[in-house]
Design a protein around this motif. Sequence first.
Motif, PDB file in Angstrom:
ATOM      1  N   ALA A 199      -4.244  -8.738   0.241  1.00  0.00           N
ATOM      2  CA  ALA A 199      -4.679  -7.723  -0.595  1.00  0.00           C
ATOM      3  C   ALA A 199      -6.117  -7.829  -0.124  1.00  0.00           C
ATOM      4  O   ALA A 199      -6.968  -6.815  -0.111  1.00  0.00           O
ATOM      5  N   VAL A 200      -6.876  -8.941  -0.336  1.00  0.00           N
ATOM      6  CA  VAL A 200      -8.356  -8.769  -0.436  1.00  0.00           C
ATOM      7  C   VAL A 200      -8.960  -8.590   0.891  1.00  0.00           C
ATOM      8  O   VAL A 200      -9.528  -7.913   1.237  1.00  0.00           O
ATOM      9  N   LEU A 201      -8.221  -9.332   2.142  1.00  0.00           N
ATOM     10  CA  LEU A 201      -8.503  -8.948   3.370  1.00  0.00           C
ATOM     11  C   LEU A 201      -8.482  -7.633   3.692  1.00  0.00           C
ATOM     12  O   LEU A 201      -9.246  -7.176   4.635  1.00  0.00           O
ATOM     13  N   HIS A 202      -7.504  -7.023   3.302  1.00  0.00           N
ATOM     14  CA  HIS A 202      -7.199  -5.640   3.884  1.00  0.00           C
ATOM     15  C   HIS A 202      -7.332  -4.476   3.013  1.00  0.00           C
ATOM     16  O   HIS A 202      -7.124  -3.220   2.999  1.00  0.00           O
ATOM     17  N   HIS A 203      -8.104  -4.505   1.856  1.00  0.00           N
ATOM     18  CA  HIS A 203      -8.335  -3.773   0.941  1.00  0.00           C
ATOM     19  C   HIS A 203      -9.276  -2.591   1.417  1.00  0.00           C
ATOM     20  O   HIS A 203      -8.930  -1.358   1.011  1.00  0.00           O
TER      21      HIS A 203
END
Length: 132
Positions: free
Chosen positions: A128-132
């Motif tokens: 989630a953090v990488l692809h937000h």
Amino acid sequence: SDKENRFDLACIERVIEAIMFLLYKEKHYIKETMKFFKNEYSIDVHSLHVALYAVNLGILLELRDDEIKILGISALLHDIGISSIDEEILRKKAKLDLVEQKIIHQHPKDGETILRHNKIRDPYILDAVLHH
């Protein structure tokens, strides 16, 4: 610095649990309270808003509590990589140049690195953090 990139996941989990409690207790919490939130953009307020909306969405979708908690943690931490960006770039009022834009666009990867540094291994949070 190394010290600046450390955080307490247990504290973050308690924040999300408190948000979940509020939203379960009062269905219209967001509608009734958002007007009192700051209307200015700051990363901490933005991340709190994202977490509130994410947890509310998880509740409306009838996700399990453990899924809602992961969703809320991910939302609260989604912009943690911003902490690695020079304040001058973040406060700049003029249009960012290409180099500055590239630095800003790097913040999700920086966020994932910070999470891994803090021993966060949950693949959903990292993704989630990488692809937000």
